[in-house]
Write a protein that holds these residues in place. Structure first.
Motif, PDB file in Angstrom:
ATOM      1  N   SER A 109       0.865  -1.204   0.000  1.00 20.65           N
ATOM      2  CA  SER A 109       0.000   0.000   0.000  1.00 20.65           C
ATOM      3  C   SER A 109       0.888   1.237   0.000  1.00 20.65           C
ATOM      4  CB  SER A 109      -0.914   0.031   1.225  1.00 20.65           C
ATOM      5  OG  SER A 109      -0.142   0.076   2.415  1.00 20.65           O
ATOM      6  N   LEU A 110       0.254   2.396  -0.293  1.00 18.88           N
ATOM      7  CA  LEU A 110       0.980   3.667  -0.200  1.00 18.88           C
ATOM      8  C   LEU A 110       1.160   4.005   1.259  1.00 18.88           C
ATOM      9  CD1 LEU A 110      -0.856   5.601  -3.030  1.00 18.88           C
ATOM     10  CD2 LEU A 110       1.508   4.751  -3.079  1.00 18.88           C
ATOM     11  N   ASP A 111       2.304   4.583   1.532  1.00 13.86           N
ATOM     12  CA  ASP A 111       2.624   4.819   2.942  1.00 13.86           C
ATOM     13  C   ASP A 111       2.059   6.116   3.499  1.00 13.86           C
ATOM     14  OD1 ASP A 111       4.207   6.734   1.807  1.00 13.86           O
ATOM     15  OD2 ASP A 111       6.133   5.875   2.476  1.00 13.86           O
ATOM     16  N   GLY A 112       1.321   6.914   2.704  1.00 12.37           N
ATOM     17  CA  GLY A 112       0.649   8.118   3.222  1.00 12.37           C
ATOM     18  C   GLY A 112       1.528   9.336   3.308  1.00 12.37           C
ATOM     19  N   SER A 113       2.730   9.222   2.785  1.00 12.16           N
ATOM     20  CA  SER A 113       3.628  10.375   2.883  1.00 12.16           C
ATOM     21  C   SER A 113       3.578  11.260   1.643  1.00 12.16           C
ATOM     22  CB  SER A 113       5.066   9.880   3.100  1.00 12.16           C
ATOM     23  OG  SER A 113       5.490   9.092   1.989  1.00 12.16           O
ATOM     24  N   ALA A 114       2.760  10.890   0.698  1.00 11.31           N
ATOM     25  CA  ALA A 114       2.713  11.655  -0.546  1.00 11.31           C
ATOM     26  C   ALA A 114       2.240  13.077  -0.283  1.00 11.31           C
ATOM     27  CB  ALA A 114       1.799  10.961  -1.543  1.00 11.31           C
ATOM     28  N   LEU A 115       2.789  14.032  -1.051  1.00 12.28           N
ATOM     29  CA  LEU A 115       2.447  15.432  -0.937  1.00 12.28           C
ATOM     30  C   LEU A 115       1.876  15.944  -2.257  1.00 12.28           C
ATOM     31  CD1 LEU A 115       5.636  16.697   0.948  1.00 12.28           C
ATOM     32  CD2 LEU A 115       3.395  16.164   1.938  1.00 12.28           C
ATOM     33  N   PHE A 116       0.706  16.591  -2.181  1.00 14.43           N
ATOM     34  CA  PHE A 116       0.099  17.206  -3.358  1.00 14.43           C
ATOM     35  C   PHE A 116       0.359  18.716  -3.288  1.00 14.43           C
ATOM     36  CE2 PHE A 116      -2.075  13.249  -2.954  1.00 14.43           C
ATOM     37  CZ  PHE A 116      -2.624  12.929  -4.182  1.00 14.43           C
ATOM     38  N   ALA A 117       0.662  19.340  -4.402  1.00  7.58           N
ATOM     39  CA  ALA A 117       0.901  20.792  -4.415  1.00  7.58           C
ATOM     40  C   ALA A 117       0.560  21.351  -5.791  1.00  7.58           C
ATOM     41  CB  ALA A 117       2.342  21.110  -4.053  1.00  7.58           C
ATOM     42  N   PHE A 118      -0.220  22.458  -5.762  1.00  7.43           N
ATOM     43  CA  PHE A 118      -0.494  23.179  -7.003  1.00  7.43           C
ATOM     44  C   PHE A 118       0.770  23.905  -7.445  1.00  7.43           C
ATOM     45  CE2 PHE A 118      -4.867  22.736  -5.526  1.00  7.43           C
ATOM     46  CZ  PHE A 118      -5.560  22.472  -6.714  1.00  7.43           C
ATOM     47  N   ALA A 119       0.811  24.152  -8.738  1.00  7.88           N
ATOM     48  CA  ALA A 119       1.977  24.849  -9.286  1.00  7.88           C
ATOM     49  C   ALA A 119       2.068  26.279  -8.760  1.00  7.88           C
ATOM     50  CB  ALA A 119       1.912  24.847 -10.814  1.00  7.88           C
ATOM     51  N   ASP A 120       0.949  26.908  -8.506  1.00  4.49           N
ATOM     52  CA  ASP A 120       0.937  28.235  -7.886  1.00  4.49           C
ATOM     53  C   ASP A 120      -0.349  28.358  -7.083  1.00  4.49           C
ATOM     54  OD1 ASP A 120      -1.248  29.489  -9.518  1.00  4.49           O
ATOM     55  OD2 ASP A 120       0.208  29.198 -11.152  1.00  4.49           O
ATOM     56  N   LYS A 121      -0.468  29.453  -6.361  1.00  3.61           N
ATOM     57  CA  LYS A 121      -1.589  29.604  -5.442  1.00  3.61           C
ATOM     58  C   LYS A 121      -2.868  30.114  -6.097  1.00  3.61           C
ATOM     59  CE  LYS A 121      -0.882  34.437  -4.088  1.00  3.61           C
ATOM     60  NZ  LYS A 121      -0.725  35.389  -2.964  1.00  3.61           N
ATOM     61  N   ASN A 122      -2.762  30.609  -7.315  1.00  2.91           N
ATOM     62  CA  ASN A 122      -3.867  31.367  -7.888  1.00  2.91           C
ATOM     63  C   ASN A 122      -5.008  30.488  -8.371  1.00  2.91           C
ATOM     64  OD1 ASN A 122      -2.541  33.855  -7.497  1.00  2.91           O
ATOM     65  ND2 ASN A 122      -1.285  33.453  -9.318  1.00  2.91           N
ATOM     66  N   ALA A 123      -6.161  31.041  -8.293  1.00  6.57           N
ATOM     67  CA  ALA A 123      -7.348  30.335  -8.739  1.00  6.57           C
ATOM     68  C   ALA A 123      -7.263  30.063 -10.231  1.00  6.57           C
ATOM     69  CB  ALA A 123      -8.591  31.151  -8.413  1.00  6.57           C
ATOM     70  N   GLY A 124      -7.785  28.931 -10.638  1.00  7.85           N
ATOM     71  CA  GLY A 124      -7.825  28.572 -12.040  1.00  7.85           C
ATOM     72  C   GLY A 124      -8.365  27.174 -12.189  1.00  7.85           C
ATOM     73  N   SER A 125      -8.689  26.821 -13.402  1.00  3.93           N
ATOM     74  CA  SER A 125      -9.175  25.462 -13.652  1.00  3.93           C
ATOM     75  C   SER A 125      -8.108  24.693 -14.411  1.00  3.93           C
ATOM     76  CB  SER A 125     -10.484  25.514 -14.445  1.00  3.93           C
ATOM     77  OG  SER A 125     -10.281  26.157 -15.685  1.00  3.93           O
ATOM     78  N   GLY A 126      -8.133  23.338 -14.267  1.00  5.74           N
ATOM     79  CA  GLY A 126      -7.152  22.481 -14.947  1.00  5.74           C
ATOM     80  C   GLY A 126      -5.737  22.793 -14.564  1.00  5.74           C
ATOM     81  N   LYS A 127      -5.555  23.181 -13.327  1.00  6.28           N
ATOM     82  CA  LYS A 127      -4.220  23.557 -12.873  1.00  6.28           C
ATOM     83  C   LYS A 127      -3.410  22.307 -12.532  1.00  6.28           C
ATOM     84  CE  LYS A 127      -3.635  27.079 -10.146  1.00  6.28           C
ATOM     85  NZ  LYS A 127      -2.961  28.084 -10.985  1.00  6.28           N
ATOM     86  N   THR A 128      -2.130  22.330 -12.879  1.00  2.22           N
ATOM     87  CA  THR A 128      -1.248  21.188 -12.591  1.00  2.22           C
ATOM     88  C   THR A 128      -1.027  21.062 -11.100  1.00  2.22           C
ATOM     89  OG1 THR A 128      -0.109  21.381 -14.705  1.00  2.22           O
ATOM     90  CG2 THR A 128       1.072  20.229 -12.930  1.00  2.22           C
ATOM     91  N   VAL A 129      -1.189  19.791 -10.654  1.00  2.00           N
ATOM     92  CA  VAL A 129      -0.915  19.485  -9.256  1.00  2.00           C
ATOM     93  C   VAL A 129       0.177  18.428  -9.246  1.00  2.00           C
ATOM     94  CG1 VAL A 129      -1.824  18.568  -7.084  1.00  2.00           C
ATOM     95  CG2 VAL A 129      -3.292  19.963  -8.577  1.00  2.00           C
TER      96      VAL A 129
END
Length: 540
Positions: free
Chosen positions: A105-125
């Motif tokens: 299983s995944l160990d739960g340490s994965a980190l998700f982060a948007f490329a920048d803070k600004n609002a938008g749709s289809g933004k890379t994470v």
């Protein structure tokens, strides 16, 4: 399980035809990942034309590595509401490549982060620090990073609107202001763009009226990261607009009251198209009832009516000026008469035209005339004199006459007797009716036709030249002078009642206050000192 290959035979005679028959089996000692792991080979057998001539060991070993199997997993980042950071959350799908039965299983340490803070749709994470755990985790590898897309939706800001009260202007337009944002992340630069529109629900005056706020927009560096409701509502009051109007009071003739009338000019401040008029209840009243010019007139109870009357206010009272002109009284002098020398009669008059309860008590002064108790008989005009009804009235005067009538006086000649051949006695008379005014006197003398040589008989004593001034109406009653053959004794006459004092010294034997008339050698005495001439008498 393992796989492998074989190199050329060792010990094979050149020319012989021998090969492995492909039935050999390779097998790791265990399934787990590792390097230099022992691989056992079993089931070796030969084939070929010369296979029978050879034998081969049935088991041998080799070494090999079991490398970790690469797993793939799909990541799905979660959309989020703008929070001013690049932090993200997400989830993973099932492993692709995991051998059934293995516990990984995944160990739960994965980190998700948007490329920048600004609002938008289809933004890379981006997803990093992906790790495995579980009994079989060591037999697998997985890419430590991945990517996904998600949306940062604008964060909703709230702002409270406060509408301003206004004075009625016939429109629904409104103004207002906003308080600070609720939900704005510290450090972000956002403001309202000034395009918001405030509007009352209707144009009419009232309190606690709903004000809608529309077209609310944002500006600033971070405005794109936020949304705000484009509409809001508040409450405010539309206060009535104050109208002004000028009043003109009418002049009036004094009527004993403060009542007044007047009219109004056009409104000042009325919005074009609004239906407003005065309701007709206004009352005009002078400050007092008395005549005068430029007098204060109070106007009260001013009210409005009409469709839009509720949207306006007007001062309920104001003042103006007007005049109360004196009312005309008709005064008619009454004719008067008197007898010359009598006391002056009172001069009277009639009055018509009083207002209200006013009456003769207002009259002051008196009529006047040039005639009086010392005036000659005649007709004298009666004028207004000092007669006045006060400041609230003007007098329309009609005069009359004072008639001084001549004073009636009756004079009666005294009947006299004398002897024949004797000079006539002094012809005397008596004032038998009326009286003379002090200071007036008779002039002239009585007359008779008898003379010294006239025969015995009776002779008329006439008025002769006896007269009074024109202020008298003299009536004369004749007497007689009788000439007889007898000696006549002197006659004694009682003084007239109008004598103011006794006569001067009298001869002996003649009573006091009497006058003796006759022949002989007597003295001369006054008989009518006050009103008549001096009379002569001879005392015997």
């Amino acid at each position: 399980s393992a796989t492998g290959s074989f190199s050329g035979f060792s010990g094979l005679i050149s020319g012989d035809v021998v090969s492995l028959d492909g039935s050999a089996l390779f097998a790791f000692a265990d399934k787990n990942v590792g390097s230099g792991k022992t691989v056992t080979i079993s089931g070796l057998s030969l084939t070929g034309a010369d296979a029978g001539n050879y034998t081969i060991a049935s088991a041998t070993s080799a070494t090999a590595a079991i490398t970790p199997k690469t797993l793939t997993v799909s990541a799905a980042a979660d959309d989020k509401v703008y929070d001013g950071t690049t932090s993200a959350t997400g989830s993973f799908g099932g492993f692709s490549g995991l051998i059934s039965g293995d516990v990984v299983s995944l160990d739960g340490s994965a980190l998700f982060a948007f490329a920048d803070k600004n609002a938008g749709s289809g933004k890379t994470v981006s997803v990093s620090n992906i790790g495995l755990s579980g009994t079989d985790a060591g037999n697998y590898v997985i890419a430590s990073t991945a990517s996904s897309t998600a949306a940062i939706t604008p964060k909703t800001l709230t702002v409270s609107a406060t509408a301003d009260d206004k004075v009625y202007d016939g429109t629904t337009s409104a103004t207002g202001s906003f308080s600070g944002f609720s939900g704005l992340i510290s450090g972000d630069v956002v403001s309202l763009d000034g395009s918001a529109l405030f509007a009352f629900a209707d144009k009419n005056a009232g309190s606690g009226k709903t004000v809608s706020v529309s077209n609310i927009g944002l500006s600033g560096t971070d405005a794109g990261n936020y949304v705000i409701a484009s509409t809001a509502s508040s409450t405010a009051a539309i206060t009535p607009k104050t109208l002004t109007v000028s009043a003109t009071a009418d002049d009036k003739v004094y009527d004993g009251t403060t009542s007044a009338t007047g009219s109004f000019g056009a409104f000042s401040g009325l919005i074009s198209g609004d239906m407003v008029s005065l309701d007709g209840s206004a009352l005009f009243a002078f400050a007092d009832m008395n005549a005068g010019s430029g007098k204060t007139v109070n106007v009260s109870n001013i009210g409005l009516s009409g469709t839009d009357a509720g949207n306006y206010a007007i001062a309920s009272s104001l003042t103006t000026t007007a005049s109360i002109t004196p009312k005309t009284l008709t005064v008619n002098a009454l004719a008067a008469s008197m007898i010359y020398g009598d006391a002056m009669p009172g001069l009277s008059f009639t009055v018509t035209g009083y207002a209200g309860s006013d009456n003769m008590s207002l009259m002051t002064g008196a009529l006047s005339t040039s005639g009086g108790s010392g005036s000659n008989a005649g007709t004298y005009a009666i004028s207004q004199g000092s007669l006045s009804a006060g400041g609230n009235y003007q007098i329309a005067f009609t005069g009359a006459d004072l008639v001084i009538n001549r004073r009636a006086v009756t004079v009666t000649a005294n009947n006299l007797t004398r002897p024949e051949d004797v000079a006539n006695p002094l012809l005397t008379y008596a004032l038998t009716s009326g009286s003379l005014v002090a200071g007036d006197s008779f002039t002239g003398a009585l007359a008779t036709s008898a003379g010294l040589s006239s025969p015995i008989g009776t002779y008329l004593i006439s008025q002769g030249s006896l007269a009074l001034n024109s202020n008298y109406d003299l009536t004369f009653v004749p007497g007689t002078l009788t000439i007889s053959g007898e000696i006549v004794m002197p006659q004694i006459f009682t003084p007239q009642a109008y004598e103011s004092q006794p006569p001067l010294a009298t001869p002996e034997g003649v009573p006091s206050q009497s006058c003796q008339v006759g022949g002989g050698g007597g003295g001369v005495y006054p008989c009518n000192r006050t009103f008549g001439p001096w009379l002569s008498a001879q005392a015997e």
